[in-house]
Design an enzyme around this catalytic site. Structure first.
Site, short mmCIF file in Angstrom:
data_model
loop_
_atom_site.label_atom_id
_atom_site.label_comp_id
_atom_site.label_asym_id
_atom_site.label_seq_id
_atom_site.Cartn_x
_atom_site.Cartn_y
_atom_site.Cartn_z
N LYS A 1 19.36 13.11 18.82
CA LYS A 1 20.16 12.73 17.63
C LYS A 1 19.32 12.77 16.37
O LYS A 1 19.84 13.10 15.29
CB LYS A 1 20.76 11.33 17.82
CG LYS A 1 21.90 11.26 18.85
CD LYS A 1 23.10 12.11 18.48
CE LYS A 1 24.32 11.76 19.34
NZ LYS A 1 25.46 12.70 19.11
N TYR B 1 18.93 4.74 25.94
CA TYR B 1 19.41 5.91 25.19
C TYR B 1 18.42 7.06 25.36
O TYR B 1 18.79 8.24 25.33
CB TYR B 1 19.65 5.57 23.72
CG TYR B 1 20.61 6.54 23.03
CD1 TYR B 1 21.92 6.68 23.48
CD2 TYR B 1 20.19 7.30 21.95
CE1 TYR B 1 22.80 7.56 22.87
CE2 TYR B 1 21.07 8.18 21.33
CZ TYR B 1 22.37 8.31 21.79
OH TYR B 1 23.23 9.19 21.17
#
Ligand code: 0WE
Length: 186
Positions: A95, A88
Site C-alpha cells: 500500500k 497486515y
C-alpha cells in the site's frame, strides 16, 4: 465467449470516452499475512506488490487514452501503508508503494487533466476481511479511540464518488482519509 469480450481490447471496443476509473483490488498470499513480517517470502512480496500496486499503473496506462476529456482515477488504500497494523504485514509496503504510485501518476497524467487520488478507509468488514485472523477484534477498539468513536461502513467510502466528481477538480495526489479520524490520533 461473445466476440466483443474476446481479447483484451474490450474497453477500446465498447467505451468511446471514459471519465473515471475506480481501482479496488488487493491481494497477498494468506501465508504472508499469517507469519511475522520478517518471514515474508520473496514470492509473496512480489505477488502482493504486483496485484495490489502495479495493477494501478497498468490500469492508468490502459485507460488514459480513453479519458480524452480529462478524468479521475481513485484507488483504495489503508493505514497499514504508513504504520504497523498487526497482521497486515506485506500489504503495508504494497500500500505504501500504491500511495507513492498515486503521486508519480499525477505528474504524468495531470497535464491531460487526469487526476489520481486514493481513499484510505478504516477497516471495513468485507467478505475478504472476515477471513482474516482476529479481524473482528480490530473493529471494536475503533469505537473507543477514533475521534468520532465509530467505525466506517463500505457505503461511507462514498468519498470515492466525490474524488471522481468535478467537485474535486483541483484535487490530485491526495490520500483522503475516511477513517472516523483515526489517522489524526494514531
Ligand atoms: O487491504 C486490506 C485487505 C487486503 C488483503 C486481504 C486478504 C485476505 C485473504 C490482501 N490479501 C488477502 N489475502 C487473503 O488470502 N484491508 C485494508 C483489510 C484488512 O486486511 C487486513 C487487515 C485489514 C484492515 C489484514 C490483517 C490485518 C488487518
Amino acid at each position: 465467449m461473445p466476440a466483443l469480450l474476446a481479447g483484451k481490447n474490450i474497453f477500446v471496443a465498447r467505451i468511446p470516452v471514459l471519465h473515471g476509473v475506480v481501482h479496488s483490488i488487493a491481494w497477498a498470499p494468506a501465508e504472508d499475512l499469517h507469519v511475522r513480517f520478517v518471514e515474508t517470502s520473496r514470492d509473496g512480496f512480489a505477488a502482493a506488490h504486483d496485484i495490489s500496486s502495479y495493477s494501478l499503473i497498468a490500469l492508468a496506462r490502459e485507460t488514459q487514452r480513453l479519458m480524452t476529456a480529462g478524468g479521475a482515477i481513485v484507488t483504495m488504500t489503508y493505514a497499514g501503508a504508513r504504520r504497523v497494523v498487526p497482521n497486515y504485514n506485506v500489504m503495508g509496503p504494497a500500500k505504501a508503494s500504491l500511495e507513492s504510485s498515486v503521486r508519480h501518476l499525477t505528474a504524468d497524467l495531470g497535464p491531460a487533466g487526469i487526476r489520481v487520488n486514493a481513499v484510505s478507509a478504516g477497516p471495513v468488514a468485507t467478505v475478504a476481511a472476515r477471513t482474516i485472523k482476529d479481524f473482528s477484534s480490530m473493529l471494536e477498539p475503533l469505537e473507543s479511540y477514533t475521534p468520532l468513536r465509530r467505525n466506517v461502513s463500505a457505503a461511507e467510502a462514498a468519498a470515492v464518488v466525490f474524488l471522481l466528481s468535478d467537485l474535486a477538480r483541483p484535487v490530485t495526489g491526495e490520500v483522503f482519509h475516511v477513517d472516523a479520524g483515526a489517522h489524526a490520533v494514531t
